[in-house]
Design a protein around this motif. Structure first.
Motif, PDB file in Angstrom:
ATOM      1  N   GLU A 185      -6.915   8.455  -5.678  1.00 42.53           N
ATOM      2  CA  GLU A 185      -7.383   9.834  -5.697  1.00 42.53           C
ATOM      3  C   GLU A 185      -6.788  10.603  -4.535  1.00 42.53           C
ATOM      4  N   ARG A 186      -6.199  11.734  -4.838  1.00 46.96           N
ATOM      5  CA  ARG A 186      -5.693  12.644  -3.808  1.00 46.96           C
ATOM      6  C   ARG A 186      -6.871  13.509  -3.390  1.00 46.96           C
ATOM      7  N   ILE A 187      -7.375  13.292  -2.165  1.00 47.70           N
ATOM      8  CA  ILE A 187      -8.596  13.999  -1.774  1.00 47.70           C
ATOM      9  C   ILE A 187      -8.338  15.199  -0.876  1.00 47.70           C
ATOM     10  N   ALA A 188      -7.133  15.330  -0.337  1.00 52.45           N
ATOM     11  CA  ALA A 188      -6.836  16.489   0.497  1.00 52.45           C
ATOM     12  C   ALA A 188      -5.357  16.830   0.374  1.00 52.45           C
ATOM     13  N   ILE A 189      -5.083  18.126   0.330  1.00 52.17           N
ATOM     14  CA  ILE A 189      -3.709  18.619   0.316  1.00 52.17           C
ATOM     15  C   ILE A 189      -3.597  19.595   1.468  1.00 52.17           C
ATOM     16  N   GLY A 190      -2.639  19.349   2.335  1.00 48.43           N
ATOM     17  CA  GLY A 190      -2.491  20.174   3.522  1.00 48.43           C
ATOM     18  C   GLY A 190      -1.333  21.135   3.423  1.00 48.43           C
ATOM     19  N   LEU A 215       2.428  10.177  -4.742  1.00 53.20           N
ATOM     20  CA  LEU A 215       2.924  11.268  -3.912  1.00 53.20           C
ATOM     21  C   LEU A 215       4.394  11.594  -4.126  1.00 53.20           C
ATOM     22  N   ASP A 216       5.032  10.942  -5.048  1.00 50.65           N
ATOM     23  CA  ASP A 216       6.452  11.170  -5.281  1.00 50.65           C
ATOM     24  C   ASP A 216       6.704  12.636  -5.626  1.00 50.65           C
ATOM     25  N   GLY A 217       7.525  13.293  -4.847  1.00 50.08           N
ATOM     26  CA  GLY A 217       7.867  14.689  -5.091  1.00 50.08           C
ATOM     27  C   GLY A 217       6.899  15.688  -4.484  1.00 50.08           C
ATOM     28  N   ALA A 218       5.937  15.227  -3.689  1.00 49.73           N
ATOM     29  CA  ALA A 218       4.983  16.151  -3.069  1.00 49.73           C
ATOM     30  C   ALA A 218       5.693  17.015  -2.040  1.00 49.73           C
ATOM     31  N   ASP A 219       5.375  18.304  -2.029  1.00 50.13           N
ATOM     32  CA  ASP A 219       6.028  19.218  -1.088  1.00 50.13           C
ATOM     33  C   ASP A 219       5.137  19.511   0.123  1.00 50.13           C
ATOM     34  N   GLU A 230       1.806  17.737   2.836  1.00 49.34           N
ATOM     35  CA  GLU A 230       1.100  16.538   3.276  1.00 49.34           C
ATOM     36  C   GLU A 230      -0.124  16.333   2.388  1.00 49.34           C
ATOM     37  N   CYS A 231      -0.394  15.083   2.015  1.00 47.91           N
ATOM     38  CA  CYS A 231      -1.556  14.760   1.182  1.00 47.91           C
ATOM     39  C   CYS A 231      -2.252  13.530   1.743  1.00 47.91           C
ATOM     40  N   PHE A 232      -3.541  13.421   1.477  1.00 53.55           N
ATOM     41  CA  PHE A 232      -4.307  12.242   1.868  1.00 53.55           C
ATOM     42  C   PHE A 232      -4.796  11.590   0.590  1.00 53.55           C
ATOM     43  N   VAL A 233      -4.476  10.300   0.434  1.00 49.99           N
ATOM     44  CA  VAL A 233      -4.799   9.572  -0.792  1.00 49.99           C
ATOM     45  C   VAL A 233      -5.766   8.450  -0.467  1.00 49.99           C
ATOM     46  N   VAL A 234      -6.750   8.248  -1.333  1.00 52.65           N
ATOM     47  CA  VAL A 234      -7.681   7.127  -1.211  1.00 52.65           C
ATOM     48  C   VAL A 234      -7.406   6.183  -2.370  1.00 52.65           C
ATOM     49  N   CYS A 235      -7.293   4.910  -2.051  1.00 56.02           N
ATOM     50  CA  CYS A 235      -7.124   3.879  -3.068  1.00 56.02           C
ATOM     51  C   CYS A 235      -8.407   3.051  -3.098  1.00 56.02           C
ATOM     52  N   CYS A 236      -9.110   3.094  -4.215  1.00 55.76           N
ATOM     53  CA  CYS A 236     -10.334   2.291  -4.373  1.00 55.76           C
ATOM     54  C   CYS A 236      -9.927   0.923  -4.900  1.00 55.76           C
ATOM     55  N   MET A 237     -10.445  -0.125  -4.267  1.00 58.82           N
ATOM     56  CA  MET A 237     -10.089  -1.487  -4.655  1.00 58.82           C
ATOM     57  C   MET A 237     -11.332  -2.334  -4.838  1.00 58.82           C
ATOM     58  N   ASP A 238     -11.199  -3.390  -5.627  1.00 59.41           N
ATOM     59  CA  ASP A 238     -12.309  -4.323  -5.767  1.00 59.41           C
ATOM     60  C   ASP A 238     -12.243  -5.364  -4.652  1.00 59.41           C
ATOM     61  N   THR A 239     -13.124  -6.335  -4.669  1.00 63.32           N
ATOM     62  CA  THR A 239     -13.191  -7.318  -3.585  1.00 63.32           C
ATOM     63  C   THR A 239     -11.989  -8.252  -3.565  1.00 63.32           C
ATOM     64  N   ALA A 276       0.839  -1.198   0.000  1.00 60.72           N
ATOM     65  CA  ALA A 276       0.000   0.000   0.000  1.00 60.72           C
ATOM     66  C   ALA A 276       0.881   1.258   0.000  1.00 60.72           C
ATOM     67  N   ALA A 277       1.950   1.227   0.795  1.00 65.33           N
ATOM     68  CA  ALA A 277       2.869   2.371   0.841  1.00 65.33           C
ATOM     69  C   ALA A 277       3.550   2.564  -0.512  1.00 65.33           C
ATOM     70  N   GLU A 278       3.917   1.462  -1.153  1.00 62.07           N
ATOM     71  CA  GLU A 278       4.542   1.542  -2.480  1.00 62.07           C
ATOM     72  C   GLU A 278       3.579   2.175  -3.487  1.00 62.07           C
ATOM     73  N   LEU A 279       2.320   1.802  -3.400  1.00 62.09           N
ATOM     74  CA  LEU A 279       1.311   2.358  -4.294  1.00 62.09           C
ATOM     75  C   LEU A 279       1.106   3.852  -4.031  1.00 62.09           C
ATOM     76  N   GLY A 280       1.070   4.251  -2.773  1.00 62.49           N
ATOM     77  CA  GLY A 280       0.927   5.654  -2.423  1.00 62.49           C
ATOM     78  C   GLY A 280       2.104   6.488  -2.884  1.00 62.49           C
ATOM     79  N   ARG A 281       3.312   5.919  -2.813  1.00 64.65           N
ATOM     80  CA  ARG A 281       4.509   6.637  -3.255  1.00 64.65           C
ATOM     81  C   ARG A 281       4.456   6.971  -4.744  1.00 64.65           C
ATOM     82  N   LEU A 282       3.792   6.121  -5.521  1.00 65.10           N
ATOM     83  CA  LEU A 282       3.682   6.386  -6.952  1.00 65.10           C
ATOM     84  C   LEU A 282       2.946   7.693  -7.219  1.00 65.10           C
TER      85      LEU A 282
END
Length: 101
Positions: free
Chosen positions: A84-89, A61-65, A67-76, A53-59
């Protein structure tokens, strides 16, 4: 087509102005839609561990200056469908309310 809607909206506003109504009393109605921004290559088919999950988030958020909150939608089957990046702080925090997720 969007251009035609914009023109008709402007024409309607002009008609209201001519009638003497205040155009500031109008509230624009907007619509949000999902747009595919880009695609990222992910080596694993499933997200089964925190490390994956962290590896997926790094893809995303790489180079973000900030804090960001990311949602990963997954199937069953735990296959990622979208990110989706839903918040940038700020530099050190990303305030988020659970109603926004």
């Amino acid at each position: 087509m969007e251009e035609r809607k914009e023109e008709s909206w402007k024409e309607e506003m002009e008609q209201w102005k001519r009638k003497g109504d205040d155009p500031d009393t109008f509230i624009p109605v907007i619509r949000l839609s999902a747009v595919r921004e880009k695609e990222v290559r992910y080596s694993s088919r499933k997200v089964t561990t925190v490390e994956k999950a962290a590896e997926l988030g790094r893809l995303l958020l790489d180079g973000a200056d900030r804090e960001c909150f990311v949602v990963c939608c997954m199937d069953t089957k735990m296959k990622p469908l979208s990110l989706e990046r839903i918040a940038i702080g700020t530099v050190n925090e990303c305030p988020l309310n659970m109603r926004e997720v």
